[in-house]
Design an enzyme around this catalytic site. Structure first.
Site, PDB file in Angstrom:
ATOM      1  N   SER A 286       0.833  -1.192   0.000  1.00 49.61           N
ATOM      2  CA  SER A 286       0.000   0.000   0.000  1.00 49.61           C
ATOM      3  C   SER A 286       0.878   1.256   0.000  1.00 49.61           C
ATOM      4  CB  SER A 286      -0.961  -0.034   1.193  1.00 49.61           C
ATOM      5  OG  SER A 286      -1.996   0.912   1.032  1.00 49.61           O
TER       6      SER A 286
ATOM      7  N   LYS B 185     -19.991  17.865   4.217  1.00 49.46           N
ATOM      8  CA  LYS B 185     -19.064  17.976   5.346  1.00 49.46           C
ATOM      9  C   LYS B 185     -19.000  16.662   6.109  1.00 49.46           C
ATOM     10  CE  LYS B 185     -16.283  20.029   8.161  1.00 49.46           C
ATOM     11  NZ  LYS B 185     -14.921  20.386   7.705  1.00 49.46           N
TER      12      LYS B 185
END
Length: 291
Positions: A62, A114
């Site tokens: 990763s 948000k």
């Protein structure tokens, strides 16, 4: 990342730049921002024309592979784990438990997105779609970054989140050579190349910084020891002394004994010997000759 930045800067600012930098890399990955910054630090070598070789003896997955792909050449050991080019995100959801307990969390936000997945509210279908889009955006950036640094990769084949070992990683173009870092460095040394190791460490302060006194002259050590006795007495009055301080004092003691040719465990005559007590769960422990 801060230490990596300092190490890269130290190399690039040296009067005689090395012909090659070898990075021994071991990482399972982590945050997007943290590994993105680490990869950007490594790219500075290429920007300044310094060849970078990444050696993976165990793991570069990763974010770890994001760093590795910045190198001009990647070596890995036969069973090193390579890849995991993908993105994962997860948020626990306790909304059902809160509802059973009769609890509600009131949130006030500005901006439609948000908040998408909320641990306190049941996720809406629209929020789940938005969260998936966000993950895919990061995935496209990640896989695109790998493709940019290793153009020969079939990115659709390798950017699946899978991990491959050694030869399988080599066959897919994720690495360039099967070799341990020790063997790679040994071959350079056998060819007559000068191999130097660089590590950036923050300078210790207070008592912990006394380890650096081991290289001082006998006179300097004796002067420091005299001052140290007063400091030690003052520190005892203020509170327990840390294990780091004990180790530093032992290093100073050994250095002074070696400089004066004294037997191990002795303290130069004419100088008050520091005595430190450390408080802990088993009581108070004092020292006379060793810590």
């Amino acid at each position: 990342v801060e230490m990596l930045s300092q190490e890269v800067s130290a190399i690039l600012l040296s009067k005689q730049r090395p012909s090659e930098v070898v990075l021994r890399l071991k990482s399972p990955g982590g945050t997007v921002t943290g590994y993105g910054l680490a990869a950007a630090q490594l790219q500075r070598f290429r920007q300044h024309g310094v060849r970078l070789v990444a050696c993976v003896d165990e793991l570069a997955a990763s974010g770890g592979y994001m760093m590795a792909c910045c190198a001009d050449h990647i070596c890995c050991s036969p069973f090193a784990a390579i890849g995991s080019i993908g993105v994962i995100a997860g948020v626990p959801n306790a909304s059902e438990r809160l509802e059973r307990e009769g609890l509600k969390v009131i949130q006030t936000t500005a901006g439609k997105w948000k908040r998408t997945i909320d641990p306190f509210q049941p996720p809406t279908e629209e929020a789940l779609i938005k969260a998936k889009d966000d993950v895919m955006m990061i995935y496209r950036q990640f896989s695109g970054f790998v493709k940019q640094n290793r153009p020969g990769l079939d990115i659709e084949q390798v950017a699946t989140g899978e991990v491959w070992f050694g030869k399988e990683a080599l066959d897919r173009g994720l690495v360039d050579e099967l070799q341990t870092s020790s063997e790679y460095l040994l071959q350079h040394m056998m060819k007559g190349h000068e191999v130097l190791s660089l590590t950036y460490n923050k300078k210790s302060s207070g008592f912990a910084g006394l380890e650096s006194l081991a290289g001082l002259s006998q006179e300097q050590l004796l002067e420091t020891a005299s001052t140290l006795s007063s400091l030690t007495a003052a520190s005892q009055a203020l509170g327990p002394v840390t294990p780091e301080a004990l180790q530093a004092l032992q290093a100073l003691r050994s250095a002074a004994a070696a400089a004066g040719g004294s037997a191990q465990g002795s303290w130069p005559s004419g100088v008050p010997e520091p005595r430190v007590e450390a408080s802990g769960p088993l009581g108070t422990r004092g020292n006379q000759y060793g810590f």
